[in-house]
Design a protein around this motif. Sequence first.
Motif, PDB file in Angstrom:
ATOM      1  N   GLN B   8      12.021  17.908  99.065  1.00 19.66           N
ATOM      2  CA  GLN B   8      11.276  16.663  98.817  1.00 19.66           C
ATOM      3  C   GLN B   8      10.888  16.550  97.350  1.00 19.66           C
ATOM      4  O   GLN B   8      11.007  15.500  96.726  1.00 19.66           O
ATOM      5  CB  GLN B   8      10.009  16.625  99.672  1.00 19.66           C
ATOM      6  CG  GLN B   8      10.313  16.460 101.164  1.00 19.66           C
ATOM      7  CD  GLN B   8       9.066  16.548 102.020  1.00 19.66           C
ATOM      8  OE1 GLN B   8       8.061  17.128 101.592  1.00 19.66           O
ATOM      9  NE2 GLN B   8       9.131  16.011 103.227  1.00 19.66           N
ATOM     10  N   LEU B   9      10.429  17.649  96.807  1.00 16.77           N
ATOM     11  CA  LEU B   9       9.989  17.646  95.421  1.00 16.77           C
ATOM     12  C   LEU B   9      11.146  17.303  94.490  1.00 16.77           C
ATOM     13  O   LEU B   9      11.022  16.478  93.575  1.00 16.77           O
ATOM     14  CB  LEU B   9       9.421  19.030  95.074  1.00 16.77           C
ATOM     15  CG  LEU B   9       8.567  19.120  93.822  1.00 16.77           C
ATOM     16  CD1 LEU B   9       7.252  18.360  93.992  1.00 16.77           C
ATOM     17  CD2 LEU B   9       8.282  20.572  93.484  1.00 16.77           C
ATOM     18  N   LEU B  10      12.280  17.957  94.734  1.00 11.36           N
ATOM     19  CA  LEU B  10      13.455  17.689  93.897  1.00 11.36           C
ATOM     20  C   LEU B  10      13.885  16.227  94.049  1.00 11.36           C
ATOM     21  O   LEU B  10      14.302  15.574  93.087  1.00 11.36           O
ATOM     22  CB  LEU B  10      14.596  18.632  94.299  1.00 11.36           C
ATOM     23  CG  LEU B  10      14.382  20.094  93.895  1.00 11.36           C
ATOM     24  CD1 LEU B  10      15.416  20.976  94.566  1.00 11.36           C
ATOM     25  CD2 LEU B  10      14.456  20.249  92.389  1.00 11.36           C
ATOM     26  N   GLN B  11      13.789  15.692  95.260  1.00 12.58           N
ATOM     27  CA  GLN B  11      14.130  14.293  95.494  1.00 12.58           C
ATOM     28  C   GLN B  11      13.217  13.381  94.675  1.00 12.58           C
ATOM     29  O   GLN B  11      13.661  12.411  94.059  1.00 12.58           O
ATOM     30  CB  GLN B  11      14.004  13.986  96.997  1.00 12.58           C
ATOM     31  CG  GLN B  11      14.605  12.654  97.423  1.00 12.58           C
ATOM     32  CD  GLN B  11      16.083  12.560  97.060  1.00 12.58           C
ATOM     33  OE1 GLN B  11      16.879  13.419  97.403  1.00 12.58           O
ATOM     34  NE2 GLN B  11      16.463  11.509  96.308  1.00 12.58           N
ATOM     35  N   GLY B  16      12.353   9.892  90.081  1.00  7.03           N
ATOM     36  CA  GLY B  16      11.492   9.570  88.958  1.00  7.03           C
ATOM     37  C   GLY B  16      10.047   9.371  89.366  1.00  7.03           C
ATOM     38  O   GLY B  16       9.205   8.992  88.562  1.00  7.03           O
ATOM     39  N   THR B  17       9.743   9.624  90.632  1.00  8.93           N
ATOM     40  CA  THR B  17       8.345   9.458  91.065  1.00  8.93           C
ATOM     41  C   THR B  17       7.472  10.637  90.623  1.00  8.93           C
ATOM     42  O   THR B  17       6.269  10.623  90.780  1.00  8.93           O
ATOM     43  CB  THR B  17       8.249   9.312  92.590  1.00  8.93           C
ATOM     44  OG1 THR B  17       8.908  10.418  93.194  1.00  8.93           O
ATOM     45  CG2 THR B  17       8.894   8.013  93.039  1.00  8.93           C
ATOM     46  N   ILE B  18       8.125  11.672  90.148  1.00 10.37           N
ATOM     47  CA  ILE B  18       7.351  12.800  89.611  1.00 10.37           C
ATOM     48  C   ILE B  18       8.109  13.333  88.395  1.00 10.37           C
ATOM     49  O   ILE B  18       9.344  13.378  88.388  1.00 10.37           O
ATOM     50  CB  ILE B  18       7.133  13.902  90.692  1.00 10.37           C
ATOM     51  CG1 ILE B  18       6.144  14.944  90.190  1.00 10.37           C
ATOM     52  CG2 ILE B  18       8.442  14.558  91.066  1.00 10.37           C
ATOM     53  CD1 ILE B  18       5.685  15.927  91.280  1.00 10.37           C
TER      54      ILE B  18
ATOM     55  N   GLN E   8      15.062  23.878  82.746  1.00 12.13           N
ATOM     56  CA  GLN E   8      16.312  23.184  82.400  1.00 12.13           C
ATOM     57  C   GLN E   8      16.907  22.479  83.602  1.00 12.13           C
ATOM     58  O   GLN E   8      17.329  21.327  83.533  1.00 12.13           O
ATOM     59  CB  GLN E   8      17.324  24.189  81.840  1.00 12.13           C
ATOM     60  CG  GLN E   8      16.923  24.710  80.472  1.00 12.13           C
ATOM     61  CD  GLN E   8      17.863  25.802  80.001  1.00 12.13           C
ATOM     62  OE1 GLN E   8      18.566  26.428  80.790  1.00 12.13           O
ATOM     63  NE2 GLN E   8      17.886  26.038  78.682  1.00 12.13           N
ATOM     64  N   LEU E   9      16.907  23.169  84.721  1.00 14.20           N
ATOM     65  CA  LEU E   9      17.474  22.615  85.935  1.00 14.20           C
ATOM     66  C   LEU E   9      16.730  21.350  86.344  1.00 14.20           C
ATOM     67  O   LEU E   9      17.336  20.315  86.679  1.00 14.20           O
ATOM     68  CB  LEU E   9      17.400  23.670  87.051  1.00 14.20           C
ATOM     69  CG  LEU E   9      18.296  23.429  88.255  1.00 14.20           C
ATOM     70  CD1 LEU E   9      19.761  23.609  87.881  1.00 14.20           C
ATOM     71  CD2 LEU E   9      17.944  24.395  89.372  1.00 14.20           C
ATOM     72  N   LEU E  10      15.402  21.431  86.313  1.00 17.70           N
ATOM     73  CA  LEU E  10      14.598  20.268  86.687  1.00 17.70           C
ATOM     74  C   LEU E  10      14.853  19.114  85.716  1.00 17.70           C
ATOM     75  O   LEU E  10      14.900  17.947  86.108  1.00 17.70           O
ATOM     76  CB  LEU E  10      13.111  20.647  86.702  1.00 17.70           C
ATOM     77  CG  LEU E  10      12.700  21.575  87.851  1.00 17.70           C
ATOM     78  CD1 LEU E  10      11.302  22.117  87.613  1.00 17.70           C
ATOM     79  CD2 LEU E  10      12.768  20.838  89.177  1.00 17.70           C
ATOM     80  N   ASP E  15      17.388  13.974  84.505  1.00 25.10           N
ATOM     81  CA  ASP E  15      18.401  13.258  83.716  1.00 25.10           C
ATOM     82  C   ASP E  15      19.506  12.660  84.603  1.00 25.10           C
ATOM     83  O   ASP E  15      20.295  11.832  84.150  1.00 25.10           O
ATOM     84  CB  ASP E  15      19.090  14.221  82.725  1.00 25.10           C
ATOM     85  CG  ASP E  15      18.124  14.769  81.696  1.00 25.10           C
ATOM     86  OD1 ASP E  15      16.993  14.227  81.590  1.00 25.10           O
ATOM     87  OD2 ASP E  15      18.491  15.749  81.009  1.00 25.10           O
ATOM     88  N   GLY E  16      19.569  13.142  85.829  1.00 27.51           N
ATOM     89  CA  GLY E  16      20.636  12.686  86.707  1.00 27.51           C
ATOM     90  C   GLY E  16      21.944  13.420  86.479  1.00 27.51           C
ATOM     91  O   GLY E  16      22.964  13.102  87.067  1.00 27.51           O
TER      92      GLY E  16
END
Lengths: 249, 249, 249, 249, 249, 249, 249, 249
Positions: B8-11, B16-18, E8-10, E15-16
């Motif tokens: 969920q967090l990664l989503q 862009g919500t977080i 970096q991953l995040l 960045d998509g």
Amino acid sequence: MEKKSLEQLLQQVSDGTISPEKALLAIREQPFEDLGFAKVDLHRQVRQGAGEVIYGAGKTPEQIAGITASLRQHGQDHVLITRLSKEQHEVLKDLMEYDYYPEARIAIAGGMPEKKNAGTICVCTGGTSDIPVAEEAALTAEFLGNEVVRCYDVGVAGLHRLMSHMDQVMSARVIIAVAGMEGALASVVGGLADCPVIAVPTSVGYGASFGGISALLSMLNSCASGVSVVNIDNGFGAGYQASMINRDR
Amino acid sequence: MEKKSLEQLLQQVSDGTISPEKALLAIREQPFEDLGFAKVDLHRQVRQGAGEVIYGAGKTPEQIAGITASLRQHGQDHVLITRLSKEQHEVLKDLMEYDYYPEARIAIAGGMPEKKNAGTICVCTGGTSDIPVAEEAALTAEFLGNEVVRCYDVGVAGLHRLMSHMDQVMSARVIIAVAGMEGALASVVGGLADCPVIAVPTSVGYGASFGGISALLSMLNSCASGVSVVNIDNGFGAGYQASMINRDR
Amino acid sequence: MEKKSLEQLLQQVSDGTISPEKALLAIREQPFEDLGFAKVDLHRQVRQGAGEVIYGAGKTPEQIAGITASLRQHGQDHVLITRLSKEQHEVLKDLMEYDYYPEARIAIAGGMPEKKNAGTICVCTGGTSDIPVAEEAALTAEFLGNEVVRCYDVGVAGLHRLMSHMDQVMSARVIIAVAGMEGALASVVGGLADCPVIAVPTSVGYGASFGGISALLSMLNSCASGVSVVNIDNGFGAGYQASMINRDR
Amino acid sequence: MEKKSLEQLLQQVSDGTISPEKALLAIREQPFEDLGFAKVDLHRQVRQGAGEVIYGAGKTPEQIAGITASLRQHGQDHVLITRLSKEQHEVLKDLMEYDYYPEARIAIAGGMPEKKNAGTICVCTGGTSDIPVAEEAALTAEFLGNEVVRCYDVGVAGLHRLMSHMDQVMSARVIIAVAGMEGALASVVGGLADCPVIAVPTSVGYGASFGGISALLSMLNSCASGVSVVNIDNGFGAGYQASMINRDR
Amino acid sequence: MEKKSLEQLLQQVSDGTISPEKALLAIREQPFEDLGFAKVDLHRQVRQGAGEVIYGAGKTPEQIAGITASLRQHGQDHVLITRLSKEQHEVLKDLMEYDYYPEARIAIAGGMPEKKNAGTICVCTGGTSDIPVAEEAALTAEFLGNEVVRCYDVGVAGLHRLMSHMDQVMSARVIIAVAGMEGALASVVGGLADCPVIAVPTSVGYGASFGGISALLSMLNSCASGVSVVNIDNGFGAGYQASMINRDR
Amino acid sequence: MEKKSLEQLLQQVSDGTISPEKALLAIREQPFEDLGFAKVDLHRQVRQGAGEVIYGAGKTPEQIAGITASLRQHGQDHVLITRLSKEQHEVLKDLMEYDYYPEARIAIAGGMPEKKNAGTICVCTGGTSDIPVAEEAALTAEFLGNEVVRCYDVGVAGLHRLMSHMDQVMSARVIIAVAGMEGALASVVGGLADCPVIAVPTSVGYGASFGGISALLSMLNSCASGVSVVNIDNGFGAGYQASMINRDR
Amino acid sequence: MEKKSLEQLLQQVSDGTISPEKALLAIREQPFEDLGFAKVDLHRQVRQGAGEVIYGAGKTPEQIAGITASLRQHGQDHVLITRLSKEQHEVLKDLMEYDYYPEARIAIAGGMPEKKNAGTICVCTGGTSDIPVAEEAALTAEFLGNEVVRCYDVGVAGLHRLMSHMDQVMSARVIIAVAGMEGALASVVGGLADCPVIAVPTSVGYGASFGGISALLSMLNSCASGVSVVNIDNGFGAGYQASMINRDR
Amino acid sequence: MEKKSLEQLLQQVSDGTISPEKALLAIREQPFEDLGFAKVDLHRQVRQGAGEVIYGAGKTPEQIAGITASLRQHGQDHVLITRLSKEQHEVLKDLMEYDYYPEARIAIAGGMPEKKNAGTICVCTGGTSDIPVAEEAALTAEFLGNEVVRCYDVGVAGLHRLMSHMDQVMSARVIIAVAGMEGALASVVGGLADCPVIAVPTSVGYGASFGGISALLSMLNSCASGVSVVNIDNGFGAGYQASMINRDR
């Protein structure tokens, strides 16, 4: 003899439907068969919900075959034999039929019973050398009707290996943690899981591992709550208690 | 952090919500409060289904009061404190409110929680001197929401005493067998009962009891299946695991 | 040399019926035969009411045959040899005549002596694997003139098996309780019986049984009064003392 | 419940002279009084030929007084209390009447019973420091109706001291050998005497005596036949078993 | 996964340039290969600066060959195998290529790596019998890129032998002191040297050396500062830690 | 290097009769030959009054032959080799000349040296099984120039056997008491004799003798003054120290 | 009674110069005084060449004063009392006259006897904390007529301290090496000296020193020949045996 | 005395610039001051790179003040005193000036020296009760010139606490892992870190922790490479060795 059946029996004596002599006989009847070298427990399935198990160490193949026959004659279809060495197996296999699991030193006569309990039992080991003890636990649990998940070689010296099995660890009803050397697996698993952990120290190691004492003490002193311990290398005991915990009530 | 919330967090980062920075913070947020002398575990109730317990031995009354306050501020209403000596209690009672059970050396802040598990836990002792350890087990189990039945002073030197409690022994979901000296109670109870037995060796005895080693070894070597063991005098550990076993799933 | 014969001897010196030199010789005469590798005790039957016994372990078959011959020449008709391994037996059987009991590793030369004591000695074991030690005890007691009742495989994990032998247990003059693992048999029997119980720990078990230490400690800490203990696997010692207790005075 | 009375009871039910309910009650009637903190054994005199003994260690003076009162109400005239410390005695002496033996830490309520057994029990010690344990043995044996002969400070470092007591040693029905340090007294006495020897290791010593372990191991390994051992400092156990052996049958 | 790469991953997710699913996969990717019987650690060289080592004891030659192949496929050129018995070697040598050092029971596949650390490691032994353990330490240290100086048979019973090697002792960056029996070498070396001393107790000795316990305790109690200890006979552990200490930072 | 020769050496440097370089060399010259696997002590006869002894256990026959040759080349005519197993002997006998004593596992190259000390050393054993250790002590003492008297099988279970050897015991300069099981011989002999007693515990026994621990502890705790102890089965050490005590000064 | 006087006595009976009754009395006369709580050995000076010593631990000041008076009445001028605590001393000093050495916990009544043996006894300690045990050894040796040289705080962690005392070490007739912790002093001294070394482990240390076990095992396993060991903290035993060794014959 | 200065000294004798007598004196000069009760090591800073440390346990405050004065007079500015109890401190503080750290029981005279080593030392503990031992380690390391990072209460029962300190763990030059009970911290840290780990078992725990034995064995058997162990509660030893490892070369 349970209170209830005693009441009934006394009522029958009072009613005259049974003679005092027969009542005495019933009360004192031996719930075991005496084979001379062993007294085979025939009521165990009734009393404890699991059939008699044969501890193979120190028994001759002939004795094992005799006890198995007695159990099966009295209605126990599946018989579990533990600590059956390859030497014993070489002789026993000509005396009766059974499946033999050499790594776990386990024999099962009458085939593996059906699964009957809902939850799963997760069996972890710290290293490769702990697998024989883990298999004794896993097969015992399966024999008693449980689904078993195996997570082997997930010791604490490489935590990421354990972490990658977190789903299995977190969804089990009981965990059996099998480890030698410093036995830290039990504490780490116990700190992560929310179910009972049965720790099995193994005699794997050398020097100051003292044949399993190091792992045993480590597990007894676990700083994680919810951990209890069985004897060194006692995979059977862990599998048996895990099944009791997993049993539906 | 569980797999699900990580997804969920990664989503949310992807949406862009977080922001990545906040996500990093969330992933790394400490699930404990650092009091300097202790890191209070605030997620334990979530992770393991039971709140953090304070092991009182070796902590000052001020430290205990501080940890208790931290836990209650973060939403844990009931706090169990074990191994609280009378000396600590004399100071602590002026720092915070709680009920004190001197025999068991247990304090409970916020009152005893309600019963939530269905089965009963039977706590047996071999003798009168084992009662303090048994009470630690019994109160722990009650604190964790279980009904507890006590069968004290039913040691094997007078088997008829145990026999007269067979109904309670046979109907329990878990049995805790507390005994010092030769610790034979665990084997006898384990041979009779059809539920898991957690054996607690106590340091009761003298001479070759070696502070509980005799009972510990005896229990580890129990010829009864279904018996596991916790550390000498570890009533808390037995009560905690018994509650885990008794928990409805 | 007993007080009485010393008085007589001095009287004879005073009377002149014996010379001082001869008296000195008599006082200092060796009550044993020196075979070089062993000093065979020839007065033991007089001194302790039972003939010299040969402990076979660590002796060559030739040494055993030599000691046996020396004893029989000096009037001891029946000779008991303990711990005679099958390897020793294979050689010894060509050197002298005797009956060999392989399970108990006992040899008896000159045949089994007659029963001379009134009471019975009851020998119990916890399991099948304890039988060799129990047989060492039972045969020793029989050799020393006692009637022996055997109750094997009556361990505490199935109390009903012991209960069905209560008549024998209650009517014995002495009970020998032989058990390995947790050794609880001694306490349970000791709590039921009203006669002395000699407990024999055995090295049966594995892991934390530590070659019999677990059973030994358990028995030493028995909560039952009237229990004493001999060395691990020392069936002979138990049988010997049981016979002493059973002896008519 | 013995076979005989069970037969009678069932016959009575059959005869209608007793209702099934009452029979059930009789079968299950508790042969002990439950004081909450203790279950006082009221049938012990019947079952084992000697009244219940109170082990004082770890009990409050109030508990001891309560158990004593319960026993005396149910017909046990003389009560033996062991391990009663001077501190307990200071409180207990205001709660009930008894004779106190401070060295042996023994209290006897109701006076010393009469002598009833024929033989004598000889209690030996290796040194002066072993006397408290020896007195616990001697007073226990006297309480149980035996004549006791005391041979104190006859350790093996000065064999002539033991030799001068040979008459007493040779004429006893049982010998209790009490020794700390290397515990060799048991072997030397066991080699000389023709009666059973009960060895009591004591915690007297320092360094590698390890609180009595040295003497305990020494006695377990005695090369003399006819020696058995009780727990370290267990004078009571030795006196109790010695009385059982000395009892006329 | 380190903080940096996580950031970096995040950022990439934000960045998509990477999908949440792939990021999740990356975060949870297993840094080991699961061979069923073992989980081969493939990131160890990254994580700890030294490749995975195979502990040969208790593994079949086939398992060892399998793990070695897995490691080499994933880029680890040199593989160290410890505790490889001669029996295992006889089979393994037909399955893969390596150099075998029989005294140290060590195999090295892929050849000995180059020296990379600046200081020297001095390996001393008390006697000739300690050499196998010392060689395990020395070869491990050499495998990890260190120069090793060997000073064998310099035990304290002939101090002049140690004194003649003082130059080597004084110029080492780390000393490994290998000794059995009373293990005094560690203290004497520790008192002379100005660098860390890793003490390795060996199981050399008999009687009260108790398989290395005597040397172990001696070393743990060293009155010299700067001495730490590894398990009995653990030459590998000493060589490994010595290399870590010698590593340039 | 002794103070005296150092003074002389410095005087020579001052006189110019020796160069500083040579003096340095002399001071640091190695008093041993380095064979690679062993550093043979060549000054021991000077330093300690007795030649170097070879401990055979764990050395190859080739190593033993090499060390012997080195010693004899440097002037030590007689060489004692201890713990030489029959297997080693089978190979060694083709490599060098010596007399072999199989029971004591001792080899002597160069023949038995002449007697040089005045007093006698008395070697006693408790039983027949202790003789191998006793012979190691006796032969060592004879090798070092002492007259030895042997009193075997005089254990305390039959005190009269020891008493008949009182003359030998009372006239010795040193006594070596060799015993397993409970090791009481040392205390009894120590209480009778007026010379130093060196006690040698043996690993003879079973069960709770724990490979000689029982005898070791017994001897360490001897209530007789004048008794000291060497390692379990260490006949050589006892013989060596006895010779030192017996040496004329 | 020695052979010679027995011959004379019998001759006197034959001559009629003594009656058989008196002879019997003489043979059986007790060579000790029975004080009830102790049997004071009055022949020890004759039998063993040194007077009776009083072990103070566990005796009341009144008992100590009584035994001292008995000894002095029977002609023993100087009495050594060991293990006399400061508490006992505070009471005893009002009951009799003596010199008290608080550090060694030793009292000497009748003054220090004269020096009578020729050689010197060197007492070394590893550290400052070992001094009390060393003083017990030194004062005992001085009491028995020996010259004592003290070398304290010369442990192996700073070898140069021991080296600076080499003259004293090399010229002693016996060395007593007193050390706790790892006990390496005994081995180092034993390797340098050419006289017997009596090693005394002390309970100095913490953690894995286990109250002196570490030093004890270390000393028993000494790789130096000529070292024997007494009980932990047994300074008296070491001083006593050292005096026996130093005695002129 | 080092080789180099010996060469120079001999050259001076040869040159006549120093007399042989003076050279002898110089060679034999004591590198310590003899205070009677202690031999203060004055060359240690030269020899081992760190000044003499005073172990306070078992020394009187007067002795400690005396040794401190001796060290400071001979040029050691900073003095570390370990194991200084509060009782000793109450007296010592009037005898000399120093800073006292009560939790660690450490005193430092002359102020804390400056930091001189580049890397950092990370000190972790399993729980709050381990902090005193950890502080002994940390203060010792700081005294010897190191930067110390403290990570307390990060035991394995709540792994997330340790994980949140990974940066500190990963960047240290040495890690000291301090833990009681099951001591699993050492293995988990050892598996994660790429630097040497010194494990310190503590006596924290109860029952089967046996005063630290459980943690000690656990750490000795660590399945993680790169872990060595010091004595139970030996924070000083760990801090000292950590400093040696961290020292720039």
